[in-house]
Design a protein around this motif. Sequence first.
Motif, PDB file in Angstrom:
ATOM      1  N   ASN A 106      63.845  -0.944  43.054  1.00 20.71           N
ATOM      2  CA  ASN A 106      64.487   0.081  43.979  1.00 20.71           C
ATOM      3  C   ASN A 106      64.274   1.391  43.469  1.00 20.71           C
ATOM      4  O   ASN A 106      64.077   1.802  42.292  1.00 20.71           O
ATOM      5  N   MET A 107      63.796   2.209  44.351  1.00 20.93           N
ATOM      6  CA  MET A 107      63.509   3.725  44.099  1.00 20.93           C
ATOM      7  C   MET A 107      64.443   4.714  44.968  1.00 20.93           C
ATOM      8  O   MET A 107      64.513   4.607  45.836  1.00 20.93           O
ATOM      9  N   ASP A 108      65.476   5.432  44.281  1.00 15.52           N
ATOM     10  CA  ASP A 108      66.428   6.182  44.954  1.00 15.52           C
ATOM     11  C   ASP A 108      65.671   7.265  45.428  1.00 15.52           C
ATOM     12  O   ASP A 108      64.465   7.566  45.161  1.00 15.52           O
ATOM     13  N   PHE A 109      66.219   8.257  46.409  1.00 13.85           N
ATOM     14  CA  PHE A 109      65.640   9.269  47.076  1.00 13.85           C
ATOM     15  C   PHE A 109      65.054  10.422  45.969  1.00 13.85           C
ATOM     16  O   PHE A 109      64.219  11.125  46.012  1.00 13.85           O
ATOM     17  N   THR A 110      65.996  10.428  44.972  1.00 15.63           N
ATOM     18  CA  THR A 110      65.549  11.587  43.657  1.00 15.63           C
ATOM     19  C   THR A 110      64.288  11.290  43.111  1.00 15.63           C
ATOM     20  O   THR A 110      63.530  12.087  42.803  1.00 15.63           O
ATOM     21  N   GLU A 111      64.082  10.000  42.795  1.00 17.41           N
ATOM     22  CA  GLU A 111      62.866   9.532  42.137  1.00 17.41           C
ATOM     23  C   GLU A 111      61.711   9.456  43.148  1.00 17.41           C
ATOM     24  O   GLU A 111      60.725   9.838  42.765  1.00 17.41           O
ATOM     25  N   ARG A 112      61.982   9.251  44.540  1.00 11.04           N
ATOM     26  CA  ARG A 112      61.047   9.354  45.414  1.00 11.04           C
ATOM     27  C   ARG A 112      60.609  10.876  45.626  1.00 11.04           C
ATOM     28  O   ARG A 112      59.438  11.200  45.691  1.00 11.04           O
ATOM     29  N   ALA A 113      61.585  11.490  45.430  1.00 10.58           N
ATOM     30  CA  ALA A 113      61.316  13.208  45.368  1.00 10.58           C
ATOM     31  C   ALA A 113      60.225  13.521  44.109  1.00 10.58           C
ATOM     32  O   ALA A 113      59.279  14.149  44.455  1.00 10.58           O
ATOM     33  N   LYS A 114      60.731  12.938  43.195  1.00 11.82           N
ATOM     34  CA  LYS A 114      59.941  13.131  41.903  1.00 11.82           C
ATOM     35  C   LYS A 114      58.428  12.727  41.938  1.00 11.82           C
ATOM     36  O   LYS A 114      57.408  13.452  41.630  1.00 11.82           O
ATOM     37  N   PHE A 115      58.610  11.495  42.517  1.00 13.31           N
ATOM     38  CA  PHE A 115      57.173  10.966  42.922  1.00 13.31           C
ATOM     39  C   PHE A 115      56.192  11.869  43.671  1.00 13.31           C
ATOM     40  O   PHE A 115      55.162  12.078  43.453  1.00 13.31           O
ATOM     41  N   HIS A 116      56.597  12.526  44.755  1.00 14.82           N
ATOM     42  CA  HIS A 116      55.731  13.512  45.677  1.00 14.82           C
ATOM     43  C   HIS A 116      55.822  14.627  45.115  1.00 14.82           C
ATOM     44  O   HIS A 116      54.752  15.280  45.401  1.00 14.82           O
ATOM     45  N   ILE A 117      56.670  15.170  44.248  1.00 16.04           N
ATOM     46  CA  ILE A 117      56.401  16.275  43.256  1.00 16.04           C
ATOM     47  C   ILE A 117      55.125  16.220  42.669  1.00 16.04           C
ATOM     48  O   ILE A 117      53.982  17.216  42.557  1.00 16.04           O
ATOM     49  N   GLU A 118      55.099  15.080  41.838  1.00 16.19           N
ATOM     50  CA  GLU A 118      53.788  14.842  41.008  1.00 16.19           C
ATOM     51  C   GLU A 118      52.574  14.614  41.715  1.00 16.19           C
ATOM     52  O   GLU A 118      51.456  15.145  41.244  1.00 16.19           O
ATOM     53  N   LYS A 119      52.783  13.836  42.908  1.00 13.55           N
ATOM     54  CA  LYS A 119      51.332  13.749  43.737  1.00 13.55           C
ATOM     55  C   LYS A 119      50.794  15.058  44.313  1.00 13.55           C
ATOM     56  O   LYS A 119      49.611  15.230  44.616  1.00 13.55           O
ATOM     57  N   ASN A 120      51.959  16.062  44.391  1.00 15.00           N
ATOM     58  CA  ASN A 120      51.252  17.450  45.081  1.00 15.00           C
ATOM     59  C   ASN A 120      51.770  18.587  44.170  1.00 15.00           C
ATOM     60  O   ASN A 120      51.871  19.539  44.562  1.00 15.00           O
ATOM     61  N   VAL A 121      51.502  18.175  42.692  1.00 11.36           N
ATOM     62  CA  VAL A 121      52.205  19.146  41.569  1.00 11.36           C
ATOM     63  C   VAL A 121      51.245  20.565  41.871  1.00 11.36           C
ATOM     64  O   VAL A 121      51.736  21.792  41.381  1.00 11.36           O
ATOM     65  N   LEU A 122      49.871  20.492  42.457  1.00 11.82           N
ATOM     66  CA  LEU A 122      49.100  21.484  42.042  1.00 11.82           C
ATOM     67  C   LEU A 122      49.363  22.389  43.622  1.00 11.82           C
ATOM     68  O   LEU A 122      48.691  23.642  43.674  1.00 11.82           O
ATOM     69  N   ASN A 123      50.017  21.717  44.534  1.00  8.43           N
ATOM     70  CA  ASN A 123      50.308  22.296  45.788  1.00  8.43           C
ATOM     71  C   ASN A 123      51.424  23.323  45.717  1.00  8.43           C
ATOM     72  O   ASN A 123      52.391  23.172  44.975  1.00  8.43           O
ATOM     73  N   ASN A 124      51.577  24.152  47.051  1.00  8.12           N
ATOM     74  CA  ASN A 124      52.735  24.745  47.511  1.00  8.12           C
ATOM     75  C   ASN A 124      53.876  23.633  47.676  1.00  8.12           C
ATOM     76  O   ASN A 124      53.747  23.308  48.794  1.00  8.12           O
ATOM     77  N   LEU A 125      54.838  23.518  46.899  1.00  8.82           N
ATOM     78  CA  LEU A 125      55.936  22.667  47.037  1.00  8.82           C
ATOM     79  C   LEU A 125      57.256  23.400  47.770  1.00  8.82           C
ATOM     80  O   LEU A 125      57.799  24.388  47.236  1.00  8.82           O
ATOM     81  N   THR A 126      57.806  22.610  48.982  1.00 12.19           N
ATOM     82  CA  THR A 126      58.739  23.398  49.481  1.00 12.19           C
ATOM     83  C   THR A 126      60.039  22.230  49.415  1.00 12.19           C
ATOM     84  O   THR A 126      59.753  20.862  49.498  1.00 12.19           O
ATOM     85  N   LEU A 127      61.120  22.439  49.379  1.00 14.44           N
ATOM     86  CA  LEU A 127      62.470  21.604  49.509  1.00 14.44           C
ATOM     87  C   LEU A 127      62.256  20.775  50.585  1.00 14.44           C
ATOM     88  O   LEU A 127      62.603  19.579  50.822  1.00 14.44           O
ATOM     89  N   ASP A 128      61.800  21.316  51.820  1.00 12.31           N
ATOM     90  CA  ASP A 128      61.751  20.879  53.437  1.00 12.31           C
ATOM     91  C   ASP A 128      60.742  19.718  53.165  1.00 12.31           C
ATOM     92  O   ASP A 128      60.958  18.626  53.776  1.00 12.31           O
ATOM     93  N   ASP A 129      59.601  19.921  52.544  1.00 14.32           N
ATOM     94  CA  ASP A 129      58.733  19.014  52.583  1.00 14.32           C
ATOM     95  C   ASP A 129      59.025  17.807  51.790  1.00 14.32           C
ATOM     96  O   ASP A 129      58.920  16.701  52.182  1.00 14.32           O
ATOM     97  N   ILE A 130      59.456  17.822  50.622  1.00 16.16           N
ATOM     98  CA  ILE A 130      59.920  16.655  49.893  1.00 16.16           C
ATOM     99  C   ILE A 130      61.028  15.918  50.073  1.00 16.16           C
ATOM    100  O   ILE A 130      61.175  15.002  50.104  1.00 16.16           O
ATOM    101  N   ALA A 131      62.014  16.751  50.917  1.00 12.73           N
ATOM    102  CA  ALA A 131      63.191  15.999  51.565  1.00 12.73           C
ATOM    103  C   ALA A 131      62.580  15.145  52.598  1.00 12.73           C
ATOM    104  O   ALA A 131      62.996  13.966  52.646  1.00 12.73           O
ATOM    105  N   ALA A 132      61.512  15.669  53.397  1.00 10.98           N
ATOM    106  CA  ALA A 132      61.328  14.886  54.203  1.00 10.98           C
ATOM    107  C   ALA A 132      60.457  13.552  54.099  1.00 10.98           C
ATOM    108  O   ALA A 132      60.802  12.434  54.697  1.00 10.98           O
ATOM    109  N   LYS A 133      59.795  13.569  52.807  1.00 11.41           N
ATOM    110  CA  LYS A 133      59.115  12.554  52.405  1.00 11.41           C
ATOM    111  C   LYS A 133      60.081  11.869  51.630  1.00 11.41           C
ATOM    112  O   LYS A 133      59.941  10.271  51.314  1.00 11.41           O
ATOM    113  N   SER A 134      61.187  12.296  51.163  1.00  9.37           N
ATOM    114  CA  SER A 134      62.037  11.277  50.522  1.00  9.37           C
ATOM    115  C   SER A 134      63.420  10.849  51.424  1.00  9.37           C
ATOM    116  O   SER A 134      64.351  10.176  51.085  1.00  9.37           O
ATOM    117  N   PHE A 135      63.133  11.172  52.717  1.00 11.49           N
ATOM    118  CA  PHE A 135      63.992  10.589  53.967  1.00 11.49           C
ATOM    119  C   PHE A 135      65.674  11.037  53.798  1.00 11.49           C
ATOM    120  O   PHE A 135      66.319  10.257  54.074  1.00 11.49           O
TER     121      PHE A 135
END
Length: 350
Positions: A241-270
Amino acid sequence: MYNIVIVEDEPIETESLRRIISRCVDNAVIHEAATGKRAIHLIDTLEQIDMMFVDINIPLPNGNQVIEYLKSKNNDTKVIVTTANDDFDLVRSMLNLKVDDYLLKPVKQSILTETIKKTLDVNEADIAALKELKQTIICLIESCDYAQWHSFIFKKLDDACTRKSLTADQRKTVTDVLEILHQYITTQGDKMVPTGKKIAALIQDITQHGLTSTAYYRIMIGLLTISEEVFDHALKHFNGNMDFTERAKFHIEKNVLNNLTLDDIAAKSFVSTCYLSRAFKKNIGTGFSNYIASRKISIAKSLLQFSNLKVNTIALELSYQDANYFCRIFKKETSMAPSDYRKIVSPELH
């Protein structure tokens, strides 16, 4: 990690040797050659061979010729000859080739185990440490703990670079992790073959060129690329089970060198941006923007200490288009400017 080559044309004998070696040396990467030609190819392509088992009566080139070729390329490899032929002249020729041991078939498991440990000078403490390292790596991947994985591998890299002498032991700290990761990847099916090739290439790069300030950024990017592929694969097969905050952290790490926005990560975390923002602060203990800044600055600190990249270049690589803004964020996190930080931790790069 040990690279061990079995040169044997009898499948039953090969399987028996593989099974015994695997039990005896937990951290072994085993390669097989059923012909002398294949053995020569492995000698030419493998960066390091710690031990080679050679059946003298293999198809041409024969075992003697394979050993002669090996000795001409790498005289440090331990060589164990296996044969069913108990012939004095053969034994004498083996002594002339300076092999490490000579075993008559069928070889008893106890004798073979003792020979391997004695010849490789196997250290039980090192084996235990590698087993623990392997368990850590597999646990991080299979639990999809991407953030902890990045912290883990970059600590290994940075700890190795902290050592001033560019020795094989320094490189081994990192290559052991990559060797275990490569072993794990080979069990994950054909889709992960390209990732396995990238890992092998990175191991070769580190082995050949070391962990210099010039190579550091290239190695870091290689690790980030490999990690992304490994964890994308792990996420597809994740049963927990991966809750949405853990999913958000996952996608932050995946894109850590990129420009990260709350909108983008929220969309990936559903989830909605407002809900993620509130929950992130509550569950993680820090705000979304502060968390991203801390992850980026952690990488920046490593680059300042161990790479020869300029401050402006580091800012751009972390997707800070304004170097002055990067400097302000860095100073907020560390209480000093990037250039001052580099003067303290790595004055030779200043």
